[in-house]
Structures are given as C-alpha cells and as structure tokens.
Design an enzyme around this catalytic site. Structure first.
Site, PDB file in Angstrom:
ATOM      1  N   PRO A 319      40.359  36.698  31.588  1.00  0.00           N
ATOM      2  CA  PRO A 319      41.142  38.283  31.853  1.00  0.00           C
ATOM      3  C   PRO A 319      41.635  38.963  32.454  1.00  0.00           C
ATOM      4  CG  PRO A 319      38.736  38.039  31.359  1.00  0.00           C
ATOM      5  CD  PRO A 319      39.184  36.651  31.248  1.00  0.00           C
ATOM      6  N   ASP A 497      39.217  38.736  37.725  1.00  0.00           N
ATOM      7  CA  ASP A 497      37.957  38.435  36.400  1.00  0.00           C
ATOM      8  C   ASP A 497      37.075  39.488  35.744  1.00  0.00           C
ATOM      9  OD1 ASP A 497      37.175  37.025  34.163  1.00  0.00           O
ATOM     10  OD2 ASP A 497      36.202  35.307  35.694  1.00  0.00           O
ATOM     11  N   HIS A 498      37.726  40.029  34.708  1.00  0.00           N
ATOM     12  CA  HIS A 498      37.452  41.217  34.530  1.00  0.00           C
ATOM     13  C   HIS A 498      35.954  41.250  33.316  1.00  0.00           C
ATOM     14  CE1 HIS A 498      37.490  45.647  33.638  1.00  0.00           C
ATOM     15  NE2 HIS A 498      38.353  45.845  32.665  1.00  0.00           N
ATOM     16  N   ARG A 499      35.555  39.773  33.708  1.00  0.00           N
ATOM     17  CA  ARG A 499      34.589  38.880  32.864  1.00  0.00           C
ATOM     18  C   ARG A 499      33.337  39.683  33.654  1.00  0.00           C
ATOM     19  NH1 ARG A 499      35.874  32.717  31.312  1.00  0.00           N
ATOM     20  NH2 ARG A 499      36.249  33.371  33.152  1.00  0.00           N
ATOM     21  N   ILE A 501      33.871  41.413  37.231  1.00  0.00           N
ATOM     22  CA  ILE A 501      34.243  42.415  37.451  1.00  0.00           C
ATOM     23  C   ILE A 501      35.026  43.516  36.912  1.00  0.00           C
ATOM     24  CG2 ILE A 501      35.625  43.724  39.692  1.00  0.00           C
ATOM     25  CD1 ILE A 501      35.298  40.545  41.241  1.00  0.00           C
TER      26      ILE A 501
END
Length: 525
Positions: A319, A497-499, A501
C-alpha cells in the site's frame, strides 16, 4: 589384433543399486574412466566410469535393473598388444616415448567461481570443443536477476568437453568445462616392458573418446533424475527442465523439486495469485495490431522480463503513499561547485554530484527514523530493523534499470562515495554487476534530475519499505519574509509502505532530508 574384455561393476559402497541411466550405446568408442552408466541407491546417486577403453560391443544391463558389485555391465573390444603396433622388438620402446607427451598433459575441471552466492542462467557459451583457450579468456556468459557477467578461465589449454548448455542454471562450483592443460608429469619411460600394455589405453582416449562423450552428454543431462524424482514431477505436473539441479553431475534431486515447489508457493503467497494478495483482474484483450498498420515485435530484455513481475508485485501488494516536497539546494550547489574546482586543481580524479549529498542526507535520516531502515518479516507480523546504512542507486542502462548498492554511506566521506558511484555505474552500464553488488540495501534513491521532469511517484523496491524520487532542480522565487528571491529548488517524492510507516512519520522523514540538503552543516551534527 583385438580382444573382448568384460567390464564388471566395481565396489559401489552398497549391497545393490538401480540403474537409472545408460550413458553409452553399442558401437560407441569409450575411454578409460569415461562414465558409462548412472546408478542410484537408497540415498545416493553416482556415475560409474569404465575401467577399460575400446569399442562397446554389447550392453548386458538395462535401465531399471538392480545391480551389485561384480555384475557384468559391458563387453568391450579392446585393441591388441604390440604385435599390431611394433614390427620388431628393438622398436618396442618407441610407442612409450611417443606416449610421453600425452602423459605430460592433464584434464582439468573448470568450475564456476564465486558469483555472489546466487544461481544464475548461462546465456552464452563462448568456446567450442577443440578450441585452444588462454588464461583469463572468457568462456561463458551468465546472467542473474539484474546483472550479466563473463566468466574467465583460470588456466589455458584445449577444450575437451563442455558440461553445460545455454539456458542451464549454475552456481558457484558447477562444472563448466573439461580442459586438457599442459602438465608437469614426468615422461613414462622407466618401465619399457609395460609400454605395449599401456599403449592401447592411450590410443582410444586420444581422439575418439572425447567426441563420443560429448554426443551422449546432452541426452543424459536432460534426463538426469531418478525414477522416484520423475514420478514426483509427474504427480505435480512439473517440468524438470525448469528445476535447477544441485545433485552430482547436474542430477535433479528430490530436494531440488521440493525447493522449486516451495518457491512457487511463496511466490503465490506474495502476490503471484489472484487469491493470495494479488488483484483479481481480467486478462488483457488480445488485439491484432497489424490490422491497423505496420508493426514490429521487439522482445523485452532479460532485465525487463525479471524486473517487470517484481515491480508489479510491489505495486499490487504494497500500500503505497507518496509524500512530496521541495528542498532548497542553493547553498549546496555553491559548495559543490567550489569543491569540484578544488578537486580539479588538486587532480583528485573525482567530480562531486548532487546525488552524493542526497545519499548522505537519506542515510542521516535513516539513523533518525529507524522504521524506514527496516523490512517486514515474511509473515508480516514483525519488523526487521537494520543497523547498517546501505543506499541503493537506480541506474539507467541500455538493457533496463538496475539498482546497485553503496555500502555504509553514513560513515563514508564524500570523495569515497563519489569514487564508488563512478565504479558501480560503469559496471552497471557494461552489464558487469554481480548479485553481491545489488544486495543489502536499506533504501533506494531514484534520481531523474539529469533527464528532466517535475515530479514522479517511485515504486518501493521490496523488501525495502521506502524509496526517494528526485526530479530536475529549477530556479524558483522563494519568499524570505521581506521579498522574493531566486532559489534553486529540487523536487522530492518519498514513497513508502503504509503498513510500516504512517503519514506523520513520512512527513517527518522527508522534512529531515529537506533540512539536511538546505543546510549542509546539519549533516555533521
């Protein structure tokens, strides 16, 4: 004169074994120590060499037979004694003296050297049987995930046999060639009485033996797998040609099949399948473009074929969030040009580019925000925090994009990094990068400043969790509180990576990079 000799199975270290392959045929000329059949016991597979040289007259075993020590394998027609070779006893020593040059040569194995620990594919064979090669002459070309390299010979001689084929997978220690190299063995003159006995053995091995083995090797290499391994492959509908063989002499083992299946399952788990993290999308429509006008079909380069699926996986399974900013590098550019002028006067042989300062700023920010210097574990339940600061640099090459890694950027000086960038960029464009050159990155920088563009959204280079995109700098009016003044601004784009950060940390990281570039003094704090 000739005679028929029986070749019996020697001690094989087991009570019995199954014959899985017969490597010769009736009429073949074989040499002493040439492999004639392959057997497999409970836990081991081995090739059996012949103890006699000559012409195969009869094969007494079949594939699938169970054999043990002493079983008759072949009947071989062996050349006769000195009666056919020497007309007089006084001339008997002559054959022994003529055989001396053959004894002074040795057949050596040329194996794959250290190529970075990974398996690579043979893309080209640069020599042929019978060629005379020199030390350090390139003999094959191999290509890994994102690098191609030529493998040189560590010694010279005559190529007697090629043990691999284009498309084969090899790794460190894999046998490539058999080379007849000049040796320092003493001439065989002490026992003149034994000369007539040894002469027939040397004669068949000199010329006919090598071609005979070269003819059968490709056939056996294509099917070197035990019946049990073939059965497993059939059960799982696997192509044995697609499975890298790690067994003796290129044999595919049960463990190779298991490793291949596990890799396929892992690929599906990481996004290779629609139901395992990927997107269930409709297939692209099939279009006959030639109906609309002239077309040309151009095959993708190997790097594009490999990197394409990886980029698709990263885009689909990660993501992405991209944070944009602009850094004021006016003072940095003044300092850079001053240092380049000094380096030119002192003939240091380096030229500082803006990229070097980007790398130092990113390494400094990684130390400040350790989550950016991490990777997700395979199960996605934990973070692996790295204590090193290695920066990957995306390099544009004629064959596609590659990402060599500069190690320990945080602790290296500007000049050292400049020299290293120059070296790896040269290797990248020449296609000489190894897998070691592209491993161990903390974060990647993709700089398009030398080409153009105002912004772009880079794709995270997994297993890293962030990537910094740099576009072309431009002079812009910046308000200083009293007036607008011209400042050199460089656009930055941070994808992450939004998982791992969240948005706040993403903003803090790019702001830190911005501050380091705007005021170089902060880099030494």
């Amino acid at each position: 004169m000739s005679e028929l000799k029986e070749f019996l199975l020697p001690d094989i270290g087991a009570d019995a074994a199954d014959i899985t392959d017969i490597l010769v045929a009736v009429g073949d000329t074989i040499a002493e120590d040439q492999d004639v059949l392959t057997i497999e016991g409970d836990k081991a597979s081995m090739d059996v060499p012949s103890s006699v040289a000559g012409v195969v007259k009869e094969i007494k075993v079949n594939v699938g037979d169970s054999v043990s020590e002493g079983n008759l394998v072949l009947i071989v027609e062996v050349a006769g004694s000195a009666a056919a070779e020497a007309p007089a006893a006084a001339e008997t020593p002559a054959p022994a003296e003529e055989a001396a040059p053959a004894a002074a040569t040795a057949v050596k194995e040329l194996c794959v050297p250290d190529i970075g620990g990974d398996e690579v594919e043979v893309t080209d064979i640069l020599v042929a049987v019978g060629d005379t090669i020199t030390e350090d002459q390139d003999v094959i070309t191999v290509e890994g995930d994102k690098a191609s390299m030529d493998v040189p010979a560590p010694f010279g001689g005559v190529v007697k046999e090629i043990k691999i084929a284009t498309g084969d997978k090899v790794s460190e220690g894999s046998l490539i060639l058999l080379i007849e190299a000049e040796g320092d063995a003493p001439a065989a003159t002490p026992a003149t009485a034994s000369a007539p006995v040894e002469a027939p053995k040397a004669a068949p091995a000199a010329a006919p033996a090598a071609p005979a083995k070269v003819e059968v090797a490709p056939v056996s290499a294509a099917i070197k797998a035990s019946p049990s391994v073939r059965r497993i492959a059939r059960e799982f509908d696997l192509d044995l040609n697609a499975i890298a063989a790690s067994g003796p002499k290129g044999r595919t083992t049960k463990e190779d099949v298991q490793k291949f299946v596990k890799a396929q399952l892992q690929a599906a788990k990481n996004g290779g399948g629609a139901g395992a993290g990927g997107l269930a999308v409709a297939a692209s429509p099939k279009v006959d473009f030639a109906k609309f006008g002239e077309v040309e079909v151009k095959e993708l380069s190997r790097i594009q074929k490999i990197s394409g699926p990886a980029l698709h996986r990263n885009w689909v399974t990660i993501p992405h969030v991209t944070q944009f900013d602009e850094a004021d590098i006016t003072d940095l550019e003044v300092f850079r040009k001053e240092q380049n002028a000094i380096a030119a006067k002192q003939d240091l042989g380096v030229k500082i580019s803006p990229l070097v300062f980007m790398m130092k700023a990113v390494a400094k920010a990684l130390a400040l925000y350790p989550n950016f210097n991490s990777s997700l574990s395979e199960d996605g339940q934990s973070l692996i925090l790295k204590k090193y600061y290695n920066i990957g640099i995306a390099v544009d090459t004629p064959n596609g994009l590659v990402v060599p890694v500069v190690k320990d950027v945080l602790n290296k000086g500007i000049y050292d990094i400049c020299r290293e960038i120059g070296e790896i960029s040269k290797k990248a464009r020449a296609g000489k990068l190894t897998s070691k050159d592209m491993q161990g990155g903390s974060m990647t920088i993709s700089s398009l400043g030398g080409i153009g563009g105002t912004q772009f959204t880079p794709i995270v280079n997994a297993p890293e969790v962030a990537i910094l995109g740099v576009s072309k700098s431009a002079m812009k009016p910046l308000w200083n509180g009293k007036e607008f003044e011209p400042r050199l601004m460089v656009p930055l784009a941070l994808s992450y990576d939004h998982r791992v950060i969240d948005g706040a940390d993403g903003a803090r990281f790019i702001t830190a990079v911005n501050n380091y570039l705007s005021d170089l003094r902060t880099l030494i704090l």
